[in-house]
Design a protein around this motif. Sequence first.
Motif, PDB file in Angstrom:
ATOM      1  N   GLY A   1       6.174  -3.215  21.277  1.00  0.00           N
ATOM      2  CA  GLY A   1       6.660  -4.416  21.954  1.00  0.00           C
ATOM      3  C   GLY A   1       5.563  -5.432  22.193  1.00  0.00           C
ATOM      4  O   GLY A   1       5.744  -6.361  22.986  1.00  0.00           O
ATOM      5  N   LYS A   2       4.419  -5.270  21.513  1.00  0.00           N
ATOM      6  CA  LYS A   2       3.310  -6.215  21.704  1.00  0.00           C
ATOM      7  C   LYS A   2       3.701  -7.616  21.249  1.00  0.00           C
ATOM      8  O   LYS A   2       3.572  -8.583  21.998  1.00  0.00           O
ATOM      9  CB  LYS A   2       2.075  -5.766  20.890  1.00  0.00           C
ATOM     10  CG  LYS A   2       1.525  -4.408  21.240  1.00  0.00           C
ATOM     11  CD  LYS A   2       0.186  -4.166  20.559  1.00  0.00           C
ATOM     12  CE  LYS A   2       0.281  -4.090  19.037  1.00  0.00           C
ATOM     13  NZ  LYS A   2       0.901  -2.853  18.548  1.00  0.00           N
ATOM     14  N   THR A   3       4.189  -7.699  20.002  1.00  0.00           N
ATOM     15  CA  THR A   3       4.526  -9.009  19.460  1.00  0.00           C
ATOM     16  C   THR A   3       5.656  -9.648  20.265  1.00  0.00           C
ATOM     17  O   THR A   3       5.626 -10.846  20.547  1.00  0.00           O
ATOM     18  CB  THR A   3       4.929  -8.869  17.975  1.00  0.00           C
ATOM     19  OG1 THR A   3       3.783  -8.439  17.254  1.00  0.00           O
ATOM     20  CG2 THR A   3       5.404 -10.176  17.408  1.00  0.00           C
ATOM     21  N   THR A   4       6.642  -8.844  20.673  1.00  0.00           N
ATOM     22  CA  THR A   4       7.751  -9.374  21.464  1.00  0.00           C
ATOM     23  C   THR A   4       7.232  -9.930  22.784  1.00  0.00           C
ATOM     24  O   THR A   4       7.603 -11.024  23.204  1.00  0.00           O
ATOM     25  CB  THR A   4       8.769  -8.254  21.725  1.00  0.00           C
ATOM     26  OG1 THR A   4       9.073  -7.619  20.483  1.00  0.00           O
ATOM     27  CG2 THR A   4      10.049  -8.804  22.307  1.00  0.00           C
ATOM     28  N   THR A   5       6.330  -9.176  23.443  1.00  0.00           N
ATOM     29  CA  THR A   5       5.773  -9.640  24.714  1.00  0.00           C
ATOM     30  C   THR A   5       5.000 -10.936  24.529  1.00  0.00           C
ATOM     31  O   THR A   5       5.190 -11.897  25.277  1.00  0.00           O
ATOM     32  CB  THR A   5       4.840  -8.562  25.300  1.00  0.00           C
ATOM     33  OG1 THR A   5       5.571  -7.345  25.382  1.00  0.00           O
ATOM     34  CG2 THR A   5       4.353  -8.944  26.672  1.00  0.00           C
TER      35      THR A   5
ATOM     36  N   SER B   1       5.281 -13.088  22.168  1.00  0.00           N
ATOM     37  CA  SER B   1       6.196 -14.184  21.814  1.00  0.00           C
ATOM     38  C   SER B   1       6.826 -14.770  23.064  1.00  0.00           C
ATOM     39  O   SER B   1       6.970 -15.990  23.194  1.00  0.00           O
ATOM     40  CB  SER B   1       7.295 -13.680  20.875  1.00  0.00           C
ATOM     41  OG  SER B   1       6.754 -13.257  19.657  1.00  0.00           O
ATOM     42  N   MET B   2       7.207 -13.902  24.005  1.00  0.00           N
ATOM     43  CA  MET B   2       7.828 -14.393  25.232  1.00  0.00           C
ATOM     44  C   MET B   2       6.808 -15.121  26.095  1.00  0.00           C
ATOM     45  O   MET B   2       7.135 -16.064  26.805  1.00  0.00           O
ATOM     46  CB  MET B   2       8.462 -13.235  26.008  1.00  0.00           C
ATOM     47  CG  MET B   2       9.711 -12.692  25.329  1.00  0.00           C
ATOM     48  SD  MET B   2      10.620 -11.532  26.339  1.00  0.00           S
ATOM     49  CE  MET B   2       9.643 -10.063  26.207  1.00  0.00           C
ATOM     50  N   ALA B   3       5.537 -14.665  26.015  1.00  0.00           N
ATOM     51  CA  ALA B   3       4.501 -15.270  26.842  1.00  0.00           C
ATOM     52  C   ALA B   3       4.060 -16.623  26.304  1.00  0.00           C
ATOM     53  O   ALA B   3       3.370 -17.368  27.001  1.00  0.00           O
ATOM     54  CB  ALA B   3       3.300 -14.341  26.937  1.00  0.00           C
ATOM     55  N   THR B   4       4.435 -16.948  25.052  1.00  0.00           N
ATOM     56  CA  THR B   4       3.991 -18.211  24.465  1.00  0.00           C
ATOM     57  C   THR B   4       5.151 -19.158  24.185  1.00  0.00           C
ATOM     58  O   THR B   4       4.969 -20.191  23.552  1.00  0.00           O
ATOM     59  CB  THR B   4       3.234 -17.953  23.148  1.00  0.00           C
ATOM     60  OG1 THR B   4       4.040 -17.100  22.325  1.00  0.00           O
ATOM     61  CG2 THR B   4       1.905 -17.307  23.418  1.00  0.00           C
ATOM     62  N   GLY B   5       6.350 -18.797  24.632  1.00  0.00           N
ATOM     63  CA  GLY B   5       7.473 -19.714  24.483  1.00  0.00           C
ATOM     64  C   GLY B   5       8.191 -19.615  23.157  1.00  0.00           C
ATOM     65  O   GLY B   5       9.008 -20.465  22.826  1.00  0.00           O
ATOM     66  N   LEU B   6       7.888 -18.603  22.358  1.00  0.00           N
ATOM     67  CA  LEU B   6       8.570 -18.458  21.071  1.00  0.00           C
ATOM     68  C   LEU B   6       9.874 -17.684  21.208  1.00  0.00           C
ATOM     69  O   LEU B   6      10.740 -17.762  20.346  1.00  0.00           O
ATOM     70  CB  LEU B   6       7.662 -17.733  20.074  1.00  0.00           C
ATOM     71  CG  LEU B   6       6.405 -18.467  19.640  1.00  0.00           C
ATOM     72  CD1 LEU B   6       5.567 -17.587  18.730  1.00  0.00           C
ATOM     73  CD2 LEU B   6       6.774 -19.741  18.908  1.00  0.00           C
TER      74      LEU B   6
ATOM     75  N   VAL C   1      -3.643 -17.197  22.545  1.00  0.00           N
ATOM     76  CA  VAL C   1      -2.911 -15.946  22.378  1.00  0.00           C
ATOM     77  C   VAL C   1      -2.872 -15.633  20.894  1.00  0.00           C
ATOM     78  O   VAL C   1      -2.248 -16.346  20.112  1.00  0.00           O
ATOM     79  CB  VAL C   1      -1.486 -16.065  22.947  1.00  0.00           C
ATOM     80  CG1 VAL C   1      -0.757 -14.750  22.781  1.00  0.00           C
ATOM     81  CG2 VAL C   1      -1.539 -16.464  24.414  1.00  0.00           C
ATOM     82  N   LEU C   2      -3.570 -14.575  20.497  1.00  0.00           N
ATOM     83  CA  LEU C   2      -3.723 -14.266  19.081  1.00  0.00           C
ATOM     84  C   LEU C   2      -3.112 -12.902  18.781  1.00  0.00           C
ATOM     85  O   LEU C   2      -3.562 -11.883  19.298  1.00  0.00           O
ATOM     86  CB  LEU C   2      -5.207 -14.260  18.706  1.00  0.00           C
ATOM     87  CG  LEU C   2      -6.036 -15.442  19.223  1.00  0.00           C
ATOM     88  CD1 LEU C   2      -7.512 -15.237  18.908  1.00  0.00           C
ATOM     89  CD2 LEU C   2      -5.536 -16.739  18.614  1.00  0.00           C
ATOM     90  N   ASP C   3      -2.072 -12.909  17.948  1.00  0.00           N
ATOM     91  CA  ASP C   3      -1.403 -11.661  17.597  1.00  0.00           C
ATOM     92  C   ASP C   3      -2.019 -11.138  16.299  1.00  0.00           C
ATOM     93  O   ASP C   3      -1.873 -11.757  15.252  1.00  0.00           O
ATOM     94  CB  ASP C   3       0.105 -11.936  17.430  1.00  0.00           C
ATOM     95  CG  ASP C   3       0.922 -10.658  17.531  1.00  0.00           C
ATOM     96  OD1 ASP C   3       0.312  -9.577  17.600  1.00  0.00           O
ATOM     97  OD2 ASP C   3       2.156 -10.758  17.537  1.00  0.00           O
TER      98      ASP C   3
END
Lengths: 292, 527
Positions: free
Chosen positions: A83-87, A89-94, A199-201
């Motif tokens: 759930g890293k990418t999902t988190t 994404s939510m933290a950056t407005g995506l 924020v770098l994924d």
Amino acid sequence: MSVPPAEPPTEHGSEAAPDPATPHDPAAPPGLATPGVADARTPPALAVRGLWKSFGSTVAVRGISLDVPRGSFYGVVGPNGAGKTTTLSMATGLLRPDAGSVHVGGRDLWADPDAVKRTVGVLPDGVRLFDRLTGAQLITYTGLLRGMDRDTVADRTQDLLAALDLVGDAGRLVVDYSAGMTKKVALACALIHAPALLVLDEPFEAVDPVSAANIREILAAFVRTGGTVIVSSHVMDLVQRMCDHVAVVSDGMVLAAGTVDEVRAGRSLEDRFVDLVGGRRGTEGLSWLRTS
Amino acid sequence: MVADVLRLRLTLLVNGFRRSAWQTVGFLVAAVYVLVLVGLAVAGTAALGVGEPATARDAVVVGGALLVVGWWLLPLLFFGQDQTLDPQHFVLFGIPARRLATALVVAAFVGVGGTALVLLSAGSSLAWVRSPALVPVALVGGALGALVCVVGSRALTAGLAPVLEGRRVRELTSVAALVVAVVAWFAFVRLTSGDVGLSPQGLRDGAASVAHVAAWTPLGAPWALAGDVADRAWAALLVRLTITGATLALCGWWWSRALAAAMVTPARSVEGSRQEGLGWFGRLPASPTGAVAARTATYWLRDPRYAGSLAIVPLMPVVLVVVSGGDLHAPVLLLAAPLVAVLFGYSVSNDLAYDHTAFALHVAVGVSGRADRWGRCLPALVLSLPVVLVFAVASVALTGRWDLLPAVLGLALGSLGVALGVSGVVSALYLYPVPKPGESPFKQPQGSVTASLVGQSIAMLAVFVLGLPTLVLAVLTLALGNDVLGWATLAVGLAVGGVALVLGMRRGGAIYDRRAPELLQQVLSYR
């Protein structure tokens, strides 16, 4: 733990006194004053509270809360599908969360996304770029989209191309770039507006060691001057060396979070991670795989 | 091996249905559509076989040859091969090329296209219903013809794959397909406007002469075998069997060779073109709207999918000439400019899906709906204006009705504004999958057909309703021949078009501002 002598207790009081409204600031996320999480006066660079997201019947993120202190180099680690990418994404407005709040520098992201996004630079994972543009065009495009003026964009584009060793490829279409070069040009796009929070994924995926060292240096300098960086990664060794804070995420929940030293508790981050996440098997399986 | 690949093909087909209901619906619609077409062709063959056996015989050869040509060339030019069983997937298994080739040929008959091919080939034998003894021979011929289709197509694609893999070449083939379409249009106009009579007897003679030639080529030979047996022309039969056998052997050999080569040559990238400087980004205003416009303009020129969405534009006059029955003076030709305007305006109605996941940049940056909408719309407007004007003036000149120019311009420009405005709203509300960046513009993603039909119908309906006032005025102008009405059409068209455009951008921008993250999730689901 005693208060360090260099910081007399009176200073704390004198700063807090003229601004009594701060603790009740409606923009501040709840639970901000939790001891050991963050200083109540300066809001954290990123404060995430009770994020929850499900896709159909799959719950990807189940109540994640994180505080990323200002000026920290924060690593988010976790196994595949944690759930890293999902988190992020939510933290950056995506991605709009089902529940929970995201505050960037004390401001509610989902209440006014466009304004808050101006202070955030994002390198999303698993999305395409506008790859029919050349590298220089793509960075310029991002700068202009950010509303910057032409001269600043042109100067910074040249600086970024030079810093990321892309000058020779500035005129090639991004679609013809290698995976590592694509990551680098996407990083340049995240940096061009000089954000307060990056924020770098998975920023180091497929990047060669020399470029990775360059990028680490750029990011470290950014943090030294007061910027905040969040990276997600699979590579524990890298996170242990590079980051000062880390959160271990698994199955949509935070298993441990804090400074790297707190989380690893005297062991290597990798051992601690495997401990926390579990799932290591003994080596007795696959006996037929032995060649002798 | 053959059974394994066949099972894999079926599993992939069934798993496709599990992914989305739309995909299942799309598959069923496509299957019914194709089966109806095939049913009509087979029924026609049978009817001809009963009524005019001699013509049926020629028709089967011509139709069979066309089938082979289509099966060989269409994947190259338009659709691209079905990638579910891409030989590259088998690289790591170490399967001998010959066995893999056999398995892939058999698997090619599974699916809508393969089933249609089998039915068409078998149905071709119905041309011989009057002499039942020859039906089995025709069936063998049909089976050979179907094999020529599949093996030849695979050989061509595999042989040309290394060339076609380069991005530039792939884009060039798309452009070549466009050129072919335009040439076909000119040929068609010449044919329909000239004195070439298309009488039934002329058709019969034409089919006979084409069949006579085609039957000696690999394209037509398998379909002519039954005719030779009927004529007891054993020498001819032997030659045609040799032609067919040699074609199959050659294509099969060529294909397994290409397959063997592909197994040891990983996909490679080709050095692409370079462009120094910033192109449109240096010329358009340095603002978010200007940046989106510059990006869109760059894509209109560089991404063949945009040109592909307009492939029908040069064909529009053909459709209208057909409707008018070949009469170049008919007023229906005046519809060319308005229809082209609608097509242009409509071509941006699914713009976000064309971006694919690159759209994440707009969401991450927080581009305002206003900048996004206008930036996407303006290049389409600037590009389409001259084309629409040229079509309007040309259609008026061709029909000799200069008095109708204001009405035609009013209808065309009004339609353009309305279509662009509706596109601005629809593209923020309703997305459907399109070919991914870099894919052939003519390759429809699986299961998108039905979804896109629904979306397109809604948008078209909106365009029609909003364009109705101008259309009514234009029709009245034509019927009454009143100049004042013509100028009124122009005024109303410009007003309605302008208002629809501005309101559409505003409304679409507001929807975009509210739904940008959801729109991103939708394009992310198209992976």
